[in-house]
Design an enzyme around this catalytic site. Structure first.
Site, PDB file in Angstrom:
ATOM      1  N   HIS A 253      -3.197  -5.221 -11.295  1.00 57.06           N
ATOM      2  CA  HIS A 253      -4.312  -4.338 -11.631  1.00 57.06           C
ATOM      3  C   HIS A 253      -4.033  -3.532 -12.904  1.00 57.06           C
ATOM      4  O   HIS A 253      -2.893  -3.397 -13.340  1.00 57.06           O
ATOM      5  CB  HIS A 253      -4.568  -3.368 -10.471  1.00 57.06           C
TER       6      HIS A 253
ATOM      7  N   GLU B 241      -1.122  -3.633  -1.396  1.00 51.58           N
ATOM      8  CA  GLU B 241       0.179  -3.197  -1.893  1.00 51.58           C
ATOM      9  C   GLU B 241       1.126  -2.803  -0.762  1.00 51.58           C
ATOM     10  O   GLU B 241       0.702  -2.456   0.354  1.00 51.58           O
ATOM     11  CB  GLU B 241      -0.002  -2.024  -2.870  1.00 51.58           C
TER      12      GLU B 241
END
Length: 202
Positions: free
Chosen positions: A15, A88
């Site tokens: 990201h 994550e």
């Protein structure tokens, strides 16, 4: 249990940046948005990925990854799906703390070293590797004709890297994870995006 081996090559993209990235803090499940730099990086990635052949995107549900993926999917007109399997790593009590301070405190100077000092109240590293690779394998097996891009996080991609040490062509943030038979088929530099910060923590 050993991590499932994906059946074929795939691409991973980290990201864009958040304020916590810029401050050097452990950022696991805290759902921080992209900052201005991160939004610009996502648009840059979209431009770089045009013409590469990506036909489907899978993203982590955390907004920093999902928004990065949405920008890219809109730009290259491919379907996007959110999957919790590549969320994550949970850093537990390390969450929000300065990465460099903890590295100095524990005398570690590498991503591998950081893995060795992770707190017991966070996610198990091997379990994260298992569930994220299982997610990738499921998508690859179910969409055999697609060239998949997984938009996720640095810790997840660090875990993948440990399973493909000789089969990754790293081009900044965009990485192709290949089976040994396809190890030479690296990602074109056209699809790279320099948003990485060293360490398995963002």
């Amino acid at each position: 249990m050993s991590a499932p081996a994906p059946s074929r090559s795939f691409c991973g993209l980290r990201h864009g940046a958040t304020d916590w990235n810029r401050r050097g803090l452990f950022q696991g499940r805290t759902d921080n948005p992209l900052n201005e730099d991160g939004l610009a990086q996502a648009h840059e990635a979209a431009s770089m990925l045009r013409g590469v052949g990506i036909s489907r995107i899978v993203a982590s549900p955390l907004v920093r990854a999902a928004r990065t993926a949405e920008i890219i999917a809109d730009a290259i007109s491919v379907p996007l799906t959110i999957d919790d399997g590549i969320i994550e790593f949970d850093f537990g009590s390390f969450e929000g703390l300065p990465v460099r301070d903890l590295m100095l405190k524990h005398g570690v100077n590498s991503a591998t070293g950081l893995v060795s000092i992770l707190p017991a109240d966070g996610e198990n590293w091997d379990a994260m590797t298992e569930r994220s690779l299982a997610c990738v394998s499921t998508w690859l097996d179910n969409y055999l004709d697609d060239h998949l891009l997984f938009v996720c996080h640095d810790a997840v991609m660090q875990a993948w890297r440990s399973h493909f040490p000789a089969a990754i062509s790293r081009t900044a943030t965009a990485r192709r994870f290949a089976t040994s038979a396809n190890a030479t088929n690296g990602v074109s530099s056209k699809s790279s995006l320099r948003t990485n910060v060293t360490g398995p923590c963002r």
